[in-house]
Design an enzyme around this catalytic site. Structure first.
Site, short mmCIF file in Angstrom:
data_model
loop_
_atom_site.label_atom_id
_atom_site.label_comp_id
_atom_site.label_asym_id
_atom_site.label_seq_id
_atom_site.Cartn_x
_atom_site.Cartn_y
_atom_site.Cartn_z
N ASP A 36 -1.41 -7.93 -1.05
CA ASP A 36 -1.71 -7.00 0.05
C ASP A 36 -2.82 -6.07 -0.38
O ASP A 36 -2.64 -5.25 -1.28
CB ASP A 36 -0.46 -6.19 0.41
CG ASP A 36 0.62 -7.05 1.06
OD1 ASP A 36 0.42 -7.46 2.21
OD2 ASP A 36 1.65 -7.30 0.41
N ASP A 175 6.56 -10.40 7.53
CA ASP A 175 6.49 -9.53 6.35
C ASP A 175 6.95 -8.14 6.76
O ASP A 175 6.62 -7.66 7.85
CB ASP A 175 5.05 -9.48 5.83
CG ASP A 175 4.92 -8.75 4.50
OD1 ASP A 175 5.95 -8.42 3.89
OD2 ASP A 175 3.77 -8.50 4.08
#
Length: 229
Positions: A36, A175
């Site tokens: 990320d 997610d």
């Protein structure tokens, strides 16, 4: 046959812990490593740059993918293409998702489109044939350890219905607060990829992944029976 994949997110782990986390995730049997990248603008925090997957590439045989939580995703594509096989960019940050997907694909990388909680599926329904995957965020992007907003799984159901109706081939990833205790719920709504950070690394990754596999086993088996019938 549908097979639900488990991807380990490194969000929230200190840099010093990353080599060990990669080894633990690979030993535990995850399917990919999820990076990320936040720029402190699209999100309220800053993580790491596109150099990190390349720096860690030699430490793992697993597939790497990147989730760009940044306002200018195109600036990251070229460098990331050297180390990852999939790049997610956010629908909220680009004018033309189809053009972004083409730019990523031209680099030999699989394009994915990410949706923040406030973004409706309808806003990207005309773009779904241009990407290989759609990532549904179940929390506000940027920080690990948040609790899943289960109401956002309605987007997964909507995407799954569009995929079936239009005969499209994109996968659906989720997610945000994904853990063994809610993995079956997400999978039953149509999620093909479960991305988890805290759910894997807050304890023993080996045990966590085993619990994930047990949780989604019934969904995998049901889908297999449905295809066979």
């Amino acid at each position: 046959m549908r097979r639900i994949r488990i991807h380990a997110s490194l969000l929230g782990l200190g840099v010093a812990r990353l080599p060990g986390a990669l080894r633990e995730a690979e030993a535990a049997g995850v399917d990919a490593i999820h990076f990320d990248l936040s720029d402190g603008c699209f999100t309220d925090n800053l993580t790491y740059g596109p150099w990190l997957p390349a720096d860690l590439r030699g430490l793992s045989h697993l597939e790497f993918e990147a989730h760009l939580m940044v306002v200018h995703p195109g600036a990251y594509y070229d460098e990331l293409s050297r180390s990852v096989s999939r790049i997610y960019f956010h629908a909220e940050t680009v004018e033309d998702p189809r053009r972004e997907a083409a730019a990523i694909r031209n680099l030999g990388v699989s394009p994915g489109l990410a949706l923040s909680p406030e973004t409706p599926v309808a806003s990207i329904s005309g773009q779904l044939d241009s990407v290989d995957s759609v990532l549904v965020m179940l929390v506000k992007p940027g920080r690990g350890g948040q609790a899943m907003d289960a109401s956002l799984l309605d987007k997964v159901s909507e995407l799954s219905a569009i995929r079936e109706r239009e005969g499209l081939g994109f996968s659906i990833a989720v997610d945000g607060g994904v853990k063994p205790g809610n993995a079956r719920l997400a999978a039953s709504r149509g999620a093909d990829v479960l991305i988890s950070g805290t759910g894997i690394f807050s304890g023993d990754p080996m045990r966590a992944v085993e619990e994930f596999r047990r949780s989604i086993k019934l969904v995998d088996e049901r889908c297999t029976r449905d295809v066979a019938s």
